[in-house]
Design a protein around this motif. Structure first.
Motif, PDB file in Angstrom:
ATOM      1  N   HIS A   1       0.968  -1.214   0.200  1.00  0.00           N
ATOM      2  CA  HIS A   1       0.121  -0.057   0.093  1.00  0.00           C
ATOM      3  C   HIS A   1       0.699   1.148   0.074  1.00  0.00           C
ATOM      4  O   HIS A   1       2.044   1.186   0.546  1.00  0.00           O
ATOM      5  CB  HIS A   1      -1.007   0.014   1.370  1.00  0.00           C
TER       6      HIS A   1
ATOM      7  N   TRP B   1       0.942  -4.321   4.516  1.00  0.00           N
ATOM      8  CA  TRP B   1      -0.220  -4.255   5.668  1.00  0.00           C
ATOM      9  C   TRP B   1      -0.796  -5.592   5.875  1.00  0.00           C
ATOM     10  O   TRP B   1      -0.671  -6.571   4.777  1.00  0.00           O
ATOM     11  CB  TRP B   1      -1.250  -3.257   5.178  1.00  0.00           C
ATOM     12  N   SER B   2      -0.808  -5.955   7.076  1.00  0.00           N
ATOM     13  CA  SER B   2      -1.576  -7.162   7.433  1.00  0.00           C
ATOM     14  C   SER B   2      -2.945  -6.723   7.501  1.00  0.00           C
ATOM     15  O   SER B   2      -3.687  -6.009   8.364  1.00  0.00           O
ATOM     16  CB  SER B   2      -1.228  -7.632   8.806  1.00  0.00           C
ATOM     17  N   ALA B   3      -3.748  -7.541   6.460  1.00  0.00           N
ATOM     18  CA  ALA B   3      -5.092  -6.837   6.341  1.00  0.00           C
ATOM     19  C   ALA B   3      -6.037  -7.855   5.558  1.00  0.00           C
ATOM     20  O   ALA B   3      -5.578  -8.788   5.154  1.00  0.00           O
ATOM     21  CB  ALA B   3      -5.034  -5.712   5.534  1.00  0.00           C
TER      22      ALA B   3
ATOM     23  N   ASP C   1      -8.067  -6.953   2.976  1.00  0.00           N
ATOM     24  CA  ASP C   1      -8.161  -5.929   2.074  1.00  0.00           C
ATOM     25  C   ASP C   1      -8.931  -6.242   0.986  1.00  0.00           C
ATOM     26  O   ASP C   1      -9.601  -7.269   0.552  1.00  0.00           O
ATOM     27  CB  ASP C   1      -6.784  -5.420   1.718  1.00  0.00           C
TER      28      ASP C   1
ATOM     29  N   HIS D   1      -3.643  -3.708   9.725  1.00  0.00           N
ATOM     30  CA  HIS D   1      -2.862  -2.614  10.156  1.00  0.00           C
ATOM     31  C   HIS D   1      -1.346  -2.720   9.445  1.00  0.00           C
ATOM     32  O   HIS D   1      -0.947  -3.809   9.021  1.00  0.00           O
ATOM     33  CB  HIS D   1      -2.662  -2.788  11.793  1.00  0.00           C
ATOM     34  N   GLU D   2      -0.557  -1.805   9.428  1.00  0.00           N
ATOM     35  CA  GLU D   2       0.724  -1.629   8.896  1.00  0.00           C
ATOM     36  C   GLU D   2       1.614  -2.589   9.780  1.00  0.00           C
ATOM     37  O   GLU D   2       1.363  -2.712  10.877  1.00  0.00           O
ATOM     38  CB  GLU D   2       1.284  -0.199   9.000  1.00  0.00           C
ATOM     39  N   ASN D   3       2.390  -3.278   9.012  1.00  0.00           N
ATOM     40  CA  ASN D   3       3.330  -4.348   9.671  1.00  0.00           C
ATOM     41  C   ASN D   3       4.706  -4.200   9.413  1.00  0.00           C
ATOM     42  O   ASN D   3       5.537  -5.283   9.593  1.00  0.00           O
ATOM     43  CB  ASN D   3       2.894  -5.795   9.148  1.00  0.00           C
TER      44      ASN D   3
ATOM     45  N   ASP E   1       3.237 -10.756   9.923  1.00  0.00           N
ATOM     46  CA  ASP E   1       2.415 -10.461  11.064  1.00  0.00           C
ATOM     47  C   ASP E   1       2.894 -11.544  12.023  1.00  0.00           C
ATOM     48  O   ASP E   1       3.013 -12.445  11.861  1.00  0.00           O
ATOM     49  CB  ASP E   1       0.808 -10.745  10.908  1.00  0.00           C
TER      50      ASP E   1
ATOM     51  N   GLY F   1      -0.043   5.359  11.999  1.00  0.00           N
ATOM     52  CA  GLY F   1      -0.292   4.057  11.392  1.00  0.00           C
ATOM     53  C   GLY F   1      -1.274   3.117  12.042  1.00  0.00           C
ATOM     54  O   GLY F   1      -1.524   1.995  11.727  1.00  0.00           O
TER      55      GLY F   1
END
Length: 827
Positions: free
Chosen positions: A413, A420-422, A424, A486-488, A493, A703
């Protein structure tokens, strides 16, 4: 700045405003030597003292802007309104806000509302009218309207290149030889230093324009814009590049400009995007597309090992040998969307060409890849892990039953420039299209159990997108949201996805659900909308998403010729922050100003109020930059553009002129936040001041989405944190969507804008991104270095020119646009 633009019927008024002009400084980081960079920084100080945005009332007697063409509605003659020969006129007015020279920083928050009674309102999800209803008759008349056209309220962060300018688009078309009137009301909401504007910070302007009797249809005007000389060079250069970079073996590199590891690197996601784009150029390109797709799938098939770390899913990157004939290495990063990008490209080839010869050889491979994520109990393996011994980031279930969504360990992203761990939109929308391809292939191959399983998974993810990745506004309209995650920080993760609230946001991630209609969006069928919705694409929701991006995730791109300007989508923005921007409760000291004005500088004992705090740059650890700064002027100039000109992050600077410890001269220190030093004895040779970040704490972005000072924060209490660059694939997707919706006026605006903003004299490759500040500086001072054989990325304003996934979606979108315009015009 809040701008209310309302179009009513008024008498003529006479006003104009000169083009914004200012002293500009080049990117210090691009200069080859530290001492040259430092000298150039001093030059910035001497010619470009910063100042926060100031209010003024323009008397309206300034000279008209240069280069105005018949596209501009600029009223310089009271006797008659300007005559425009376009469906997208550019309105101009003397804005009450004159931005200072802030180095392309945000100066205020603004809102726009435009209304034109004689134009037709485009509503979300409305069925495409018959061509005769779109101004496509001989005169180009627009249909009769039952209500006025309106842009809705638009909010955006105003940059320091802001000028009173609005491009009228997003409607069905104007009527020839017709008088239109408009009103502009401006109101400042909040300045970039966090202070609220007084009630008096507003003004109202009026104007009129008349359309020419010779105004052609919206589709015909779009065709002319597409045929422009600059855009044609960009188009031809991009098609030629993608077709020409495919090797005899079928190897298809991501970059031809030296980025992303160079010519031996192939990213499956990028290759898939390029293959999709190339296929849409016509049957003559199908053999090349097949060669590239077959090579990639065959190399992956040979390396496939179920359950063995990255070999059980599509890799992030593949590395070829020097001969570019075989893949010899793989990147281990797990990205869920990569796997389904592959399936989508594979299915698109069969659907578009009718050639199903690649289905049987590679069905098992792609089924195995999909099962890595969708098999019962499937969990991540982590870096180098296995089902028996998961490594870092392993052991996390991919499927979330309550959300009905797939987890992506590493969404790439633009937010924070990180993974990002998402849960999405990219991974899940691509999964919907990839599973459609697998279902269709399984059906043709007679593998009925698989076909039913893929259909079940696909329906479940569609349900998740509609319930867990959808944001509904108070009026009931719904948009596609970005993600839950969330941003990793560029690492897998650590054991758990964790709960993260929904991020509606607005970015390229928000609009990717349009690929769920990929298989029919290029069709000429009159029932194309029904077909697309049958595949899971919610047209009304996608219309609302694009409308949201236009209203709250775009910025004003002022081209050298202002009539070629446009409001274009930024890579990402937090819309809630623009809706309710924060106001500083504790004002900065009254003597604080942006830039390097010596009268506001803290000297002696006062300088010690900013002397403490962690150093971002200090002489002992960064001698090439801070260590070469010899004066307080140099130190202040560096603070305004460190670590980069486009995104400075210094909150305070301190120069110790009482020492010669730094190579025989004083020492410069840059800090994120400056705090008082109560221990050091004052000295008259101390100097200090505030950097850009001191004015941007209203845009602090940690973040995290669940803390009060983060951006975005619950309740919309923080700012937008926008990025003032246009990512390439968003342009491609908007071209495709405008074509699908027959929004020919927007197609005209995008082609006019890109024809000048792309600067084809530098590169005819479509950009990975278009960096606004960099391009504006290049226009003012020259692009340095220029694009050439030894400097293929030039000044860096285009990211990685010709980047795979970006250029691929551009080819796709423009192919749809050309087809839509051709079909809409009479033979």
């Amino acid at each position: 700045l809040s701008l209310q633009l309302t179009i009513w019927v008024h008498t003529n008024s006479n006003f104009t405003t000169p083009l914004y002009d200012r002293a500009r400084c080049g990117l210090f980081g691009m200069l080859p030597r530290a001492r040259v960079r430092t000298a150039f920084a001093l030059l910035c100080v001497l010619v470009n003292f910063g100042a926060i945005a100031a209010l003024h009332h323009n008397p309206g007697s300034a000279a008209p802007p240069p280069s105005l063409t018949s596209w501009a509605a600029d009223l310089t003659d009271k006797s008659s309104p300007a005559v425009v020969n376009t469906h997208a006129p550019v309105l101009r007015w003397p804005s009450i806000v004159t931005p200072g020279s802030l180095g392309f920083r945000e100066t205020a928050v603004l809102s726009l509302t435009v209304e034109i009674p004689k134009l037709c309102l485009r509503t979300a999800g409305q069925k495409r009218p018959d061509p005769s209803e779109w101004g496509l008759n001989e005169r180009g008349d627009a249909p009769a309207c039952t209500q006025a056209w309106t842009s809705g309220e638009m909010r955006m962060a105003v940059l320091d290149t802001w000028t009173g300018l609005y491009v009228v688009d997003g409607h069905n078309g104007l009527t020839p030889d017709t008088l239109y009137s408009w009103t502009v009301t401006e109101r400042v909401v909040v300045f970039s230093n966090g202070t609220a504007a007084p009630p008096s910070a507003s003004a109202t302007h009026h104007g009129q324009f008349r359309t020419a009797p010779s105004l052609v249809s919206p589709a015909a005007e779009a065709a002319r814009a597409m045929a422009g000389a600059n855009f044609t060079k960009l188009w031809n250069g991009s098609v030629t590049s993608v077709a020409g970079r495919i090797q005899p073996s079928g190897f298809l590199p991501t970059s031809v400009s030296g980025g992303y590891g160079g010519i031996t690197m192939e990213y499956p996601r990028d290759a898939s995007g390029q293959i999709i784009g190339l296929m849409y150029q016509g049957p003559e390109f199908h053999p090349l597309a097949k060669s590239a797709l077959q090579f990639m799938l065959q190399q992956l098939k040979e390396a496939y090992k179920p359950g063995a770390s990255f070999n059980s899913y599509a890799p992030h990157v593949m590395t070829a040998n020097k001969e570019l004939t075989k893949i010899v290495g793989f990147d281990t990063r797990d990205q869920t969307d990569d796997t389904f990008y592959l399936s989508a490209a594979w299915g698109a080839y069969s659907n578009l060409t009718g050639d199903t010869s690649l289905e049987r050889p590679f069905y098992d491979l792609l089924r195995g890849y999909a099962d890595h994520y969708l098999a019962a109990g499937a969990k991540s393996l982590g870096f180098g892990g296995s089902p028996q011994a998961p490594s870092l980031g392993g052991g996390v279930p991919y499927w979330n039953e309550s959300l009905s969504l797939l987890w992506n360990p590493n969404l790439e992203h633009s937010r924070l420039g990180s993974f990002w761990s998402a849960y999405d939109q990219v991974a899940n929308s691509m999964a919907v299209e990839g599973l459609r391809a697998l279902e269709a292939a399984a059906t043709r191959l007679g593998i009925w159990d698989d076909a039913a399983r893929w259909a079940t998974h696909r329906a479940a993810i569609l349900h998740g997108i509609d319930t867990s990745l959808t944001y509904t506004f108070e009026d009931g309209a719904a948009m596609y949201a970005e993600l839950r995650g969330h941003e990793n920080a560029f690492s897998e993760d650590k054991g758990s996805v964790g709960f993260s609230p929904l991020l509606p946001g607005a970015s390229f991630v928000s609009v990717i659900p349009l690929v769920m209609g990929l298989t029919v969006m290029g069709s000429a069928s009159p029932d194309v909308e029904a077909h697309a919705e049958a595949l899971g694409l919610d047209i009304a929701k996608m219309d609302t998403t694009w409308n949201l991006i236009r209203r709250q995730a775009s910025f004003q791109w002022v081209n050298q010729d202002p009539t070629l300007s446009a409001y274009v989508p930024t890579t990402h923005v937090n819309t809630s922050g623009l809706t309710n921007p924060p106001v500083r409760t504790t004002p900065l000291p009254s003597n604080v100003t942006m830039g390097c004005n010596r009268s506001a500088r803290l000297v002696g004992a006062a300088a010690l109020t900013l002397a403490s705090g962690a150093d971002m740059c200090d002489p002992s650890t960064n001698s090439e930059i801070c260590g070469n700064v010899t004066t307080a002027d140099y130190c202040c100039a560096l603070a305004q553009m460190y670590p980069s000109r486009s995104s400075p992050a210094v909150g305070a600077w301190f120069f110790n002129g009482a020492t010669t410890a730094c190579s025989g001269h004083g020492c410069c220190y840059l800090k994120k936040v400056g705090s008082p030093d109560t221990f050091t004895k004052p000295d008259p040779n101390f100097s200090a001041g505030y950097g850009p970040a001191a004015f941007d704490d209203w845009c602090a972005y940690s973040g995290k989405f669940n803390t009060a000072d983060a951006c975005p924060a619950p309740g919309g209490t923080s700012c937008s944190c926008g990025s003032y660059a246009v990512i390439g694939k968003t342009v491609g997707w908007e071209l495709g969507w405008a074509a699908f919706r027959h929004d020919f006026v927007r197609l005209t605006v995008l082609h006019r804008w890109l024809g000048q903003a792309a600067h084809v004299e530098q590169t005819t490759l479509f950009g990975e991104s278009y960096e606004y500040s960099c391009i504006k500086e290049g226009e003012a001072d020259g692009f340095a270095p220029a694009v050439g054989p030894k400097t293929p990325r030039g000044a860096g304003c285009w990211g990685d020119p010709g980047n795979g996934v970006q250029i691929g979606w551009f080819l796709w979108g423009e192919a749809l646009a050309k087809a839509a315009v051709t079909r809409a015009q009479p033979n």
